[in-house]
Design an enzyme around this catalytic site. Structure first.
Site, PDB file in Angstrom:
ATOM      1  N   ASP A 124       0.577  -1.172  -0.235  1.00 60.66           N
ATOM      2  CA  ASP A 124      -0.228   0.323   0.481  1.00 60.66           C
ATOM      3  C   ASP A 124       0.572   1.161   0.230  1.00 60.66           C
ATOM      4  OD1 ASP A 124       0.649  -0.663   2.693  1.00 60.66           O
ATOM      5  OD2 ASP A 124      -0.785   0.813   3.211  1.00 60.66           O
TER       6      ASP A 124
ATOM      7  N   GLU B 226       0.069  -1.216   5.662  1.00 58.92           N
ATOM      8  CA  GLU B 226       0.155  -1.453   6.309  1.00 58.92           C
ATOM      9  C   GLU B 226       0.825   0.160   7.141  1.00 58.92           C
ATOM     10  OE1 GLU B 226       4.551   0.102   8.272  1.00 58.92           O
ATOM     11  OE2 GLU B 226       3.853   0.405   6.617  1.00 58.92           O
TER      12      GLU B 226
HETATM   13 ZN    ZN Z   1       6.838   2.496   4.433  1.00 54.76          ZN
END
Ligand code: ZN
Length: 396
Positions: free
Chosen positions: A85, A146
């Site tokens: 992401d 994340e």
């Molecule tokens: Zn990162």
């Protein structure tokens, strides 16, 4: 890399893959399955086995793929890990953030350094691993979300535990300019909601002001912050050395003359040790339930206080005898160990017994910013680390 030719080819291939990866708009919280399928296909063609894990809606995906050892030995498997992401883009970019653009020695695009550059290098290098006489497994771990408090990785970690993958060496390729990072604090984010009873301000005793109870809660947080300072470990490697706590916002109320029935507080803490997080939440929850809520319910029995966990990114603890750090040091000749102020998935891998290091191409200085870029030379450095890993993973 054996010849000049193959190393050029390898580099060009990593740029091509990075260009493809940047074109997938994998902003945190959104569907990342096209990117994951792209990676899965590259690795499957090379003979890798893989499995996926998903969020509840099956919209966002983690991939874990393995190139099996041809000559299994006692060497620990290696996990090359990155998140897929990227953070959202704001206005003001000089190039299209989702079209990789090379200018001079830099490649621009959202995720160029954080951290599709690393993923591109691992995928570009995978064909070489697949042809090598590997004497240990090489895993490729690509996670989702994340950037929003490590939501994807814990789902993968659960599956790894089930499959008995609890030993190994993990390299998390967050942008560190290829320097070795071996610790960071945890990062826990919360929102606490208060619900009381609205009323006319002229009769405060007939209502339950959510704003006032939220204020008392905030005072308690500030009081506990001082306790966290007192708990500072003597040999702390962090700056500041103790666990921190910060109030990000208080939101509530509609008018001067109305008792507010709703209020919420955004706050976070960065524990240097896990016990501080346990201590803080224990004291806080006790105060909220036994003192505040009891008072609120005396006037309005349906009052409530609800603490929602936004994310609890586990801290990453320094391990003096870290196999992962040693491996990277041996390959790069760099023996320096540093700590960073940003959170990563490292603590999650470490928690299940996998020796972990954070080391990857590009600089955190460019991450999350307008005109994010990676210096192309960083990709070369990363490829040469991956080449070193090959050298450590073949039977002679
Ligand atoms: Zn990162």
């Amino acid at each position: 890399m054996s010849t000049e030719n193959t190393s050029d080819q390898l580099f060009n291939n990593s740029v091509k893959i990075l260009t493809d990866l940047i074109a997938f708009k994998t902003i945190s919280g959104e569907d990342n399955s096209s990117l994951i399928n792209y990676c899965d296909e590259i690795l499957k063609k090379l003979g890798a086995t893989s499995f996926k894990t998903f969020d509840d809606e099956k919209k966002r995906v983690n991939l874990f793929a393995t190139l099996k050892a041809k000559y299994p030995s006692k060497k620990k498997p290696i996990i090359l890990s990155g998140h897929t992401d990227v953070v959202p883009v704001s206005k003001g970019w000089n190039t299209d953030p989702f079209v990789a653009t090379i200018k001079n020695d830099k490649l621009f695009g959202r995720g160029a350094c954080d951290m599709k550059g690393f993923i591109a290098c691992t995928l570009a290098f995978a064909p070489i691993y697949s042809k090598a006489n590997l004497d240990r497994d090489i895993h490729f771990s690509y996670t989702f979300d994340e950037e929003t408090a490590c939501i994807g990785a814990p789902i993968l970690i659960e599956e790894l535990k089930k499959r008995g993958i609890k030993d190994g060496i993990c390299i998390i390729g967050e942008p560190t300019n290829m320097k070795i990072i071996d610790a960071h604090k945890g990062c826990y984010e919360y929102t606490t909601y208060f619900e009381g009873l609205a009323g006319h301000s002229s009769a405060p005793h007939k209502g339950v002001s959510a704003v006032e109870y939220a204020s008392r809660y905030v005072n308690k947080l500030i009081e506990l912050r001082e306790k966290l300072k007192e708990r500072s470990p003597k040999d702390s490697i962090f700056d500041p050395p103790h666990s921190t706590l910060s109030i990000g916002g208080i939101f509530g109320g509609i008018a001067h003359n109305v008792i507010a029935d709703k209020c919420h507080v955004n706050w976070e803490t960065r524990p240097v040790v896990k016990e501080d997080g346990v201590f803080l939440n224990g004291e806080l929850d006790k105060y909220a339930n036994e003192v505040l809520l009891t008072d609120m319910k005396k006037v309005f029995p349906n009052s409530s206080i609800t603490k929602r966990i936004i994310g609890e990114v586990t801290g990453f603890d320094r391990d003096i005898k870290s196999n992962a750090c040693e491996l990277v040091s041996n390959l790069t000749g760099d023996n320096i160990r540093e700590v960073v102020s940003f959170g990563t998935e490292a603590g999650l891998f470490q928690e299940i017994g996998i020796s972990t290091v954070v080391c990857g191409p590009g600089s955190i200085e460019q991450a999350h910013k307008i005109d994010e870029f990676i210096v192309l030379d960083e990709l070369k450095k990363c490829l040469s680390l991956l080449d070193g890993i090959k050298g450590q993973s073949i039977s002679n």
